[in-house]
Structure formats: structure tokens, C-alpha cells
Scaffold this motif. Structure first.
Motif, PDB file in Angstrom:
ATOM      1  N   ARG A 157       0.725  -1.328   0.163  1.00 59.74           N
ATOM      2  CA  ARG A 157      -0.071  -0.042  -0.133  1.00 59.74           C
ATOM      3  C   ARG A 157       0.786   1.130  -0.045  1.00 59.74           C
ATOM      4  O   ARG A 157       0.659   2.242  -0.771  1.00 59.74           O
ATOM      5  N   ALA A 158       1.768   1.199   0.893  1.00 61.65           N
ATOM      6  CA  ALA A 158       2.772   2.459   0.722  1.00 61.65           C
ATOM      7  C   ALA A 158       3.433   2.623  -0.354  1.00 61.65           C
ATOM      8  O   ALA A 158       3.614   3.767  -1.096  1.00 61.65           O
ATOM      9  N   PHE A 159       3.925   1.587  -1.199  1.00 63.01           N
ATOM     10  CA  PHE A 159       4.642   1.765  -2.648  1.00 63.01           C
ATOM     11  C   PHE A 159       3.596   2.451  -3.538  1.00 63.01           C
ATOM     12  O   PHE A 159       3.826   3.078  -4.439  1.00 63.01           O
ATOM     13  N   ALA A 160       2.259   1.683  -3.357  1.00 61.55           N
ATOM     14  CA  ALA A 160       1.127   2.398  -4.465  1.00 61.55           C
ATOM     15  C   ALA A 160       0.784   3.615  -4.168  1.00 61.55           C
ATOM     16  O   ALA A 160       0.943   4.487  -5.138  1.00 61.55           O
ATOM     17  N   ALA A 161       0.842   4.186  -2.917  1.00 63.73           N
ATOM     18  CA  ALA A 161       0.556   5.699  -2.532  1.00 63.73           C
ATOM     19  C   ALA A 161       1.537   6.576  -3.127  1.00 63.73           C
ATOM     20  O   ALA A 161       1.361   7.445  -3.699  1.00 63.73           O
ATOM     21  N   VAL A 162       2.756   6.047  -2.789  1.00 64.97           N
ATOM     22  CA  VAL A 162       3.962   6.886  -3.113  1.00 64.97           C
ATOM     23  C   VAL A 162       4.141   6.944  -4.828  1.00 64.97           C
ATOM     24  O   VAL A 162       4.448   8.161  -5.264  1.00 64.97           O
ATOM     25  N   THR A 163       3.937   5.965  -5.470  1.00 61.55           N
ATOM     26  CA  THR A 163       4.071   5.955  -6.905  1.00 61.55           C
ATOM     27  C   THR A 163       3.069   6.739  -7.521  1.00 61.55           C
ATOM     28  O   THR A 163       3.398   7.932  -8.422  1.00 61.55           O
ATOM     29  N   VAL A 213       9.512   7.346 -10.632  1.00 60.51           N
ATOM     30  CA  VAL A 213       8.188   6.836 -10.767  1.00 60.51           C
ATOM     31  C   VAL A 213       8.099   5.374 -11.428  1.00 60.51           C
ATOM     32  O   VAL A 213       7.435   4.465 -11.095  1.00 60.51           O
ATOM     33  N   LEU A 214       9.203   5.217 -12.527  1.00 59.78           N
ATOM     34  CA  LEU A 214       9.028   3.968 -13.035  1.00 59.78           C
ATOM     35  C   LEU A 214       9.743   2.912 -11.840  1.00 59.78           C
ATOM     36  O   LEU A 214       9.509   1.726 -11.749  1.00 59.78           O
ATOM     37  N   GLY A 215      10.786   3.482 -11.178  1.00 57.87           N
ATOM     38  CA  GLY A 215      11.541   2.824 -10.097  1.00 57.87           C
ATOM     39  C   GLY A 215      10.537   2.238  -9.292  1.00 57.87           C
ATOM     40  O   GLY A 215      10.377   1.170  -8.512  1.00 57.87           O
ATOM     41  N   LEU A 216       9.896   3.364  -8.647  1.00 59.83           N
ATOM     42  CA  LEU A 216       8.733   2.991  -7.636  1.00 59.83           C
ATOM     43  C   LEU A 216       7.658   2.070  -8.108  1.00 59.83           C
ATOM     44  O   LEU A 216       7.236   1.318  -7.382  1.00 59.83           O
ATOM     45  N   GLY A 217       7.354   2.008  -9.313  1.00 59.58           N
ATOM     46  CA  GLY A 217       6.396   1.263  -9.903  1.00 59.58           C
ATOM     47  C   GLY A 217       6.944  -0.196  -9.974  1.00 59.58           C
ATOM     48  O   GLY A 217       6.235  -1.457  -9.572  1.00 59.58           O
ATOM     49  N   LEU A 218       8.334  -0.366 -10.071  1.00 56.85           N
ATOM     50  CA  LEU A 218       8.825  -1.624 -10.281  1.00 56.85           C
ATOM     51  C   LEU A 218       8.838  -2.267  -8.650  1.00 56.85           C
ATOM     52  O   LEU A 218       8.723  -3.336  -8.422  1.00 56.85           O
ATOM     53  N   TRP A 276       6.996  -1.299  -6.285  1.00 57.00           N
ATOM     54  CA  TRP A 276       5.578  -1.876  -6.017  1.00 57.00           C
ATOM     55  C   TRP A 276       5.347  -3.184  -6.581  1.00 57.00           C
ATOM     56  O   TRP A 276       4.695  -3.850  -5.974  1.00 57.00           O
ATOM     57  N   GLY A 277       5.507  -3.427  -7.726  1.00 54.44           N
ATOM     58  CA  GLY A 277       5.266  -4.723  -8.257  1.00 54.44           C
ATOM     59  C   GLY A 277       5.998  -5.654  -7.747  1.00 54.44           C
ATOM     60  O   GLY A 277       5.481  -6.824  -7.440  1.00 54.44           O
ATOM     61  N   ALA A 278       7.357  -5.463  -7.287  1.00 54.70           N
ATOM     62  CA  ALA A 278       8.078  -6.365  -6.609  1.00 54.70           C
ATOM     63  C   ALA A 278       7.665  -6.709  -5.286  1.00 54.70           C
ATOM     64  O   ALA A 278       7.335  -7.916  -4.896  1.00 54.70           O
ATOM     65  N   ALA A 279       6.935  -5.858  -4.428  1.00 51.58           N
ATOM     66  CA  ALA A 279       6.175  -5.861  -3.362  1.00 51.58           C
ATOM     67  C   ALA A 279       5.237  -6.884  -3.508  1.00 51.58           C
ATOM     68  O   ALA A 279       4.728  -7.507  -2.418  1.00 51.58           O
ATOM     69  N   VAL A 280       4.312  -6.679  -4.618  1.00 53.08           N
ATOM     70  CA  VAL A 280       3.110  -7.442  -4.661  1.00 53.08           C
ATOM     71  C   VAL A 280       3.629  -8.970  -4.999  1.00 53.08           C
ATOM     72  O   VAL A 280       3.027  -9.782  -4.535  1.00 53.08           O
ATOM     73  N   LEU A 329      17.866  -3.288  -8.719  1.00 48.38           N
ATOM     74  CA  LEU A 329      18.860  -3.280  -9.812  1.00 48.38           C
ATOM     75  C   LEU A 329      18.388  -2.796 -10.953  1.00 48.38           C
ATOM     76  O   LEU A 329      19.124  -1.897 -11.444  1.00 48.38           O
ATOM     77  N   ALA A 330      17.238  -2.876 -11.434  1.00 47.30           N
ATOM     78  CA  ALA A 330      16.640  -2.320 -12.601  1.00 47.30           C
ATOM     79  C   ALA A 330      16.435  -0.461 -12.131  1.00 47.30           C
ATOM     80  O   ALA A 330      16.588   0.257 -13.271  1.00 47.30           O
ATOM     81  N   ASN A 331      16.143  -0.552 -10.992  1.00 48.30           N
ATOM     82  CA  ASN A 331      15.970   1.033 -10.608  1.00 48.30           C
ATOM     83  C   ASN A 331      17.316   1.858 -10.746  1.00 48.30           C
ATOM     84  O   ASN A 331      17.240   2.949 -11.218  1.00 48.30           O
TER      85      ASN A 331
END
Length: 298
Positions: free
Chosen positions: A11-17, A50-55, A57-61, A84-86
Motif C-alpha cells: 500500500r505504501a508503494f502504491a501511494a508513493v508511486t 516513478v518507474l522505479g517506484l512502480g517496479l 511496487w510490483g516487486a512488493a506485490v 537493480l533495474a531502478n
């Protein structure tokens, strides 16, 4: 509790993204309107975040997915691949920013200072607030740590933009705009290098930096009945979990179950190794030591 922590992290990653995506759109709009490279470079940098945070977020899911017969550790390692991608994204963006800033030094355009100052102040608030969202667990979770460091660096970058806008307003120094853009590129590159090195090591199953492997070896060798320790491997599974395998030679002991339970608990409490696997052997003639297809060094 562990599942609850993962849910809160997601949830934190989603909000921050989503918050950072909204701010990136606003900052880019003002950057184009004012022709400010400082704002455009920060917006480009924030887009990378944003792209990194999206990654992340997806990793946390993915890390919440349960183990299966094929993926026996689950998908925790996604939290190692994400930073690493970030880091690679950050390095690429910092190079582009530096190049454009150097190109503008010859003829810096006149930039209205107040939009730069106000948008940069908003950026400080957004980034510090976002960092607060992902602050928990960033010291042992590389995925969260990467996001946290990004956001703190972004707050510093926005502060530099405020100072640049102030200098342009009071002193009329138009060169401050490309100068700040160049500094942004350098700050991003510096912060990305450490994250790139650490995330690469984690992806390559290196011993986590928080653990002294020789101390673990000494602890195992000092346990009752242990005469030798070999095949010691320690690596990160991601999502704050650390795995370990080791062969322990105990020639005359018969309390293996109680011994393993006690050592496993101590490994978690002393070193944070919460996924250990111990193989007990009665003699030193471990055939696997001479297995050419699975070398283990000394």
C-alpha cells in the motif's frame, strides 16, 4: 504479522508511486512553460523514480505470492531485481541530464524564478512525505531502501532547485539553471552507484553486507559436538529474509533435532538469518566436497 507487513508495504508503494506520478506531471508542465532545465531535469528524474517506484511496487506485490512446487521460495527475489533495474534507470537519466546541462552553458535562457522556487518547494514536500511512507523496514529490505534513498535524494535535489531559483531571482544568474541540472545528474549518479553495486551483489547471491560470514562460521564451529563446518552459504532471499546452508560434522552427537532447533533460533536472533538449512554429518568424508559439478571452494 509478516503478511500484514507485506500488505502495508504494498500500500505504501502504491501511494508513493501515484503521488510522485502526479507531481511529475505538474513539474514537467511548469518546466515546459518556463523553459527551465532545472525543472525539466528534475521532472525527468522524477519520472525515472516513478518507474522505479512502480517496479518496487510490483516487486512488493510479487513478494506476497506464496511458494509453489516450481517457485519453492516464492517470488521474494523480485525485491532484489527491482532495485537493480531502478539503479540502471537512474544512471541512464543522470547521463542525459548532465549532457543537456553542459550543452546549455553556452547560452543559458532567461528563466522566471518564482515558478522554479514554488514547484521545487512542492517537490520537497512531496518527496519527504513519500519517504515517510516507505521509511519502515528500509534498513533491512533492499527494495524499500532503494525507494527511500531515491526519495531523500529527490528532496535534496528539489532544495537545490529552490536555491537556484532564489539566485536567479535576486542576482539574475541565468547559468544557475543548467548548473543545478548538472548537479542533479551528479547527485543521481552518486546515489545510483551504491544501490547498483549492492543490488547487483544481492542478485548474484553475495553474502548480505549486514552479516560477517566468518563470525557465522565461528559461531557454528563453536557449537557443542561440532568438529568441522563446510559448505557454508549465506544469501538474501529478498523481502527481508536471509537464507543459509551449512554442513556440520558432529561425529558422536545424537540430539540432532534439538540441536538444529536451538541453532536455528540462535542464527535468527544473533545474525538475522531466518531461513537456515543445516546438514548434520557424522564423518569428514563428505563426497560432495569432491563433486566437480558443484564446487564449493575451500
Amino acid at each position: 504479522m509478516h503478511a500484514h507487513d507485506h500488505h502495508q508495504g504494498t500500500r505504501a508503494f502504491a501511494a508513493v508511486t501515484l503521488i510522485n506520478l502526479a507531481f511529475t506531471v505538474i513539474e514537467a508542465g511548469y518546466g515546459f512553460a518556463t523553459n527551465s532545465l532545472a525543472l525539466l531535469s528534475d521532472a525527468l528524474h522524477n519520472l525515472g523514480d516513478v518507474l522505479g517506484l512502480g517496479l518496487a511496487w510490483g516487486a512488493a506485490v510479487l513478494a506476497r505470492r506464496m511458494p509453489t512446487d516450481r517457485h519453492t521460495y516464492g517470488w521474494r527475489r523480485a525485491t532484489l531485481l527491482s532495485p537493480l533495474a531502478n539503479a540502471v534507470l537512474l544512471v541512464a537519466f543522470s547521463g542525459a541530464l548532465a549532457w543537456e546541462a553542459i550543452r546549455r552553458f553556452n547560452a543559458p535562457p532567461e528563466i522566471p524564478a518564482w515558478p522554479v522556487i514554488l514547484v521545487a518547494l512542492l517537490g520537497i514536500a512531496v518527496n519527504l512525505g513519500s519517504a515517510w511512507f516507505v521509511r519502515d523496514g528500509h534498513d533491512h529490505d533492499l527494495n524499500r531502501r532503494g525507494a527511500f534513498l531515491h526519495l531523500m535524494a529527490d528532496a535534496g535535489v528539489s532544495l537545490a532547485a529552490v536555491l537556484a531559483g532564489t539566485g536567479m531571482l535576486w542576482l539574475g544568474w541565468a547559468w544557475l539553471d543548467p548548473m543545478i541540472a548538472l548537479l542533479i545528474g551528479l547527485v543521481v549518479a552518486a546515489s545510483a552507484f551504491g544501490l547498483l553495486r549492492e543490488s547487483f551483489n544481492a542478485a548474484m547471491d553475495a553474502v548480505p553486507r549486514s552479516i560477517d560470514q566468518e563470525a557465522v562460521r565461528g559461531f557454528l564451529a563453536g557449537q557443542p559436538g561440532v568438529s568441522a563446518v563446510h559448505h557454508l552459504h549465506i544469501w538474501s532471499l529478498g523481502a527481508g529474509e536471509i537464507a543459509m546452508t551449512a554442513h556440520l560434522v558432529r561425529p558422536d552427537a545424537h540430539d540432532h533435532d534439538a540441536f538444529i532447533d536451538r541453532v536455528n533460533l540462535a542464527l535468527d536472533q544473533r545474525f538475522g538469518i531466518n531461513h537456515p538449512t543445516l546438514q548434520i554429518e557424522h564423518g569428514t568424508a563428505c563426497e560432495h566436497d569432491r563433486h566437480d559439478r558443484a564446487p564449493h571452494g575451500h
